[in-house]
Design a protein around this motif. Sequence first.
Motif, PDB file in Angstrom:
ATOM      1  N   CYS A 270       0.835  -1.202   0.000  1.00 41.68           N
ATOM      2  CA  CYS A 270       0.000   0.000   0.000  1.00 41.68           C
ATOM      3  C   CYS A 270       0.874   1.258   0.000  1.00 41.68           C
ATOM      4  CB  CYS A 270      -0.912  -0.033   1.226  1.00 41.68           C
ATOM      5  SG  CYS A 270      -2.079   1.342   1.313  1.00 41.68           S
ATOM      6  N   GLU A 271       0.479   2.203  -0.824  1.00 41.28           N
ATOM      7  CA  GLU A 271       1.114   3.522  -0.936  1.00 41.28           C
ATOM      8  C   GLU A 271       2.434   3.486  -1.723  1.00 41.28           C
ATOM      9  OE1 GLU A 271       1.429   5.054   3.034  1.00 41.28           O
ATOM     10  OE2 GLU A 271      -0.701   5.506   3.185  1.00 41.28           O
ATOM     11  N   ASP A 282      -4.509   2.773  -4.944  1.00 40.56           N
ATOM     12  CA  ASP A 282      -3.126   3.050  -4.528  1.00 40.56           C
ATOM     13  C   ASP A 282      -2.584   4.149  -5.441  1.00 40.56           C
ATOM     14  OD1 ASP A 282      -0.415   3.091  -3.804  1.00 40.56           O
ATOM     15  OD2 ASP A 282      -0.461   0.945  -3.311  1.00 40.56           O
ATOM     16  N   PRO A 286       0.512   9.242   0.463  1.00 36.95           N
ATOM     17  CA  PRO A 286      -0.045   8.996   1.799  1.00 36.95           C
ATOM     18  C   PRO A 286      -0.940  10.112   2.302  1.00 36.95           C
ATOM     19  CG  PRO A 286       2.298   8.502   1.751  1.00 36.95           C
ATOM     20  CD  PRO A 286       1.983   9.221   0.470  1.00 36.95           C
ATOM     21  N   ASN A 293      -4.435   3.967   3.941  1.00 33.98           N
ATOM     22  CA  ASN A 293      -3.787   2.713   4.302  1.00 33.98           C
ATOM     23  C   ASN A 293      -4.379   2.225   5.612  1.00 33.98           C
ATOM     24  OD1 ASN A 293      -2.095   0.664   5.192  1.00 33.98           O
ATOM     25  ND2 ASN A 293      -0.232   1.665   4.442  1.00 33.98           N
ATOM     26  N   CYS A 298      -4.628  -0.823   0.993  1.00 38.66           N
ATOM     27  CA  CYS A 298      -5.157   0.410   0.425  1.00 38.66           C
ATOM     28  C   CYS A 298      -6.608   0.235   0.041  1.00 38.66           C
ATOM     29  CB  CYS A 298      -4.356   0.799  -0.818  1.00 38.66           C
ATOM     30  SG  CYS A 298      -2.764   1.547  -0.463  1.00 38.66           S
TER      31      CYS A 298
END
Length: 695
Positions: A270-271, A282, A286, A293, A298
């Motif tokens: 994620c991210e 995604d 952030p 997240n 995500c």
Amino acid sequence: MEADEAAEGEGDETGGHEDESDSTGDEDGGGSTSDESDGGELGECGNGVVESGEQCDDGNDSNMDSCTNACELPRCGDGYYQNGAGEQCDDGNNSNGDACTNECKAAQCGDGFVRSGVEECDDGNVDNSDDCLDTCEAATCGDGHVWTGHEECDLGDAGADGACPACEWAECGDGYTCTAETGPAACDNSPYLSRAEECDDHNDSNEDDCVEFAGTCAVASCGDNFVRRFAADEADIEQCDDGERNGIERSSAEDTGVSDCMADCQVTTCEDGYWGASESCDDGDPSDPSCINEDDVCRPSRCGDGILDVEAGEQCDEGDVDLDYCLPGCVVNVCGDGEACTDESCGNPDFPTTQPTMLERCDDGNGSNADACKDDVNAPQAHWCQVNTCHDGYACTGDDCGEVVGTVLEACDDGNESNSDACVGECEDASCGDGYTCTEASGPDACLTSPLLDSVEDCDDGNQIGGELNGCEANCTLSDCLIVEDFETTSVSAWSQTGDWEIGEPTGACEDPTADTSYGDGNTVAGTSLNACVPNVAHNDWCLTSPELDPRFFDGLSLAFHYNNSGHDPYSSERHGEATMEFVVQAKIGDGEWSEPVMDWWEVWQGDGRRRGHADMDAWDQFVDDLTFAPGETLQVRWCYSQEDGEILGAGFPYPRADEVPIPCGEGEHATWCHHEHGGWTLDDVSICRPSDAR
């Protein structure tokens, strides 16, 4: 002994000899020299004369001719080379392992004797597929000859890095890296390799630096569809490998064929900006509130907070409660989306949505009403996301029809339960032989709309055999008759007879002329005591019974048959008292299964010797009458007669006569003799047909 050898040596040096005649005479025992048989001394070797104890004596000192210096005939093994005697050598010993064999032949490869220090082996043949080559060298890997039973291949020194290392065909995992690309040792000459190898680590693991790929050993690489979990360089270790799908990410939530494995064979997180198959979103930022997240997963930031946010594009939001009405992504569960809405939230206004939901029994998401789940939203709403059942008006033809409970694979579905139109039974196209009679002549469900019918049907008995005892032919048309029997064909085997009933060819009997015993062109009839008289024996019904008949397709039937009885009057006379022979025709209705009759036999017609003018017939008569039955019932007909003995009228009647056989008749005070000759009944051409076709 030493004196003898010296003498013998002296003889060799002198080389003296005598003429051949003396020698010959000496051998024959006729010479003048003394010998052992005469008690004389041994002769002198080398004097040219063959004397006692000598095999020969040529008077010279050569050991190479026909007589050695020891006055012995030359032989193989005496140590003297006798070329003229066919010897190639003579070493005077019995060894076959030196330069001269025991046969005085010069040792050579292939003679079957291993020459010590020169040959490794000698098997006496030129076969190079055994353990000894034709060069008398022991077979070894690399000699260029395949040793049967020990080697798969042998390319000589050309196979070391090619298709045949260690005299076995190269294959991925054998520990030899085959690199030859051309010539006899080319790697693809091995039946186990498709091309040269890049590596070979002597194992069958595809999780290290060398993998088996496309028929050869290749250096592992990202994209080869093998996850390299073990590598000499830690930088080469992979977390995943989806082959050609590596690096294919989503551009929208609806995309398929995507992977969580990025182009460098590392799993997306994620991210990281890579929208993988397991992620809802995604964007790699952030700080972006639209995608958050949560536990390293995500997903869209608003959906799932339990608040319906229409501006954010949500259609529903169930929070952390798992209910069917709201699908992942905060979209409403509707018919046709592939998710069946089956719990209490479906169609419940207490759960807010931007559009109403409904209770569904199924949802396969294909928008078709032709499979097990009807989810065509353009059809009447009563059918939305309901299981496709027979008679609902939608033919279930998809692959899942019959697999889902409550469904069957349908050829048609006309929305009714009638079995007289083009769609019958479990929604099958009407066809001849299906057991349903298609009579619909017009309209959307007419018989001709079935691809398996050419016309309406008169009948359908569930098969296409024809000739059965129900009148229904193989093409589902109805014959005019249920049965026609002339007793000439094999069908008579289905008729049962008791008593003296017979089926056969009659001749005249009991004063009946032969011409009166058969009807029509055929010679075979059914009758009582054919070719004989009927004995006057009291008995109950003796019957000829038809096969079981199925009249369900007929609205009405008539029974017809020809019959005859004896021209002789046997039935009632003063001589026979009250003797009676009754002839009846009976029918019986069954329940369709012939387990128990619905009705017992009932009388259709009765004739005897005293009534209706049927006694003393001298020609055939015919009976025709209608039969009454209910559709669906079964039918059977039988012809029976019974007989009672009578008393003798008038005392003192002389019995027996000369032309009669005495038979006791009556009992007790009525015991007397009865007349034996009785004529019989004859039956032919039975038919049960439509009333207008009775024969």
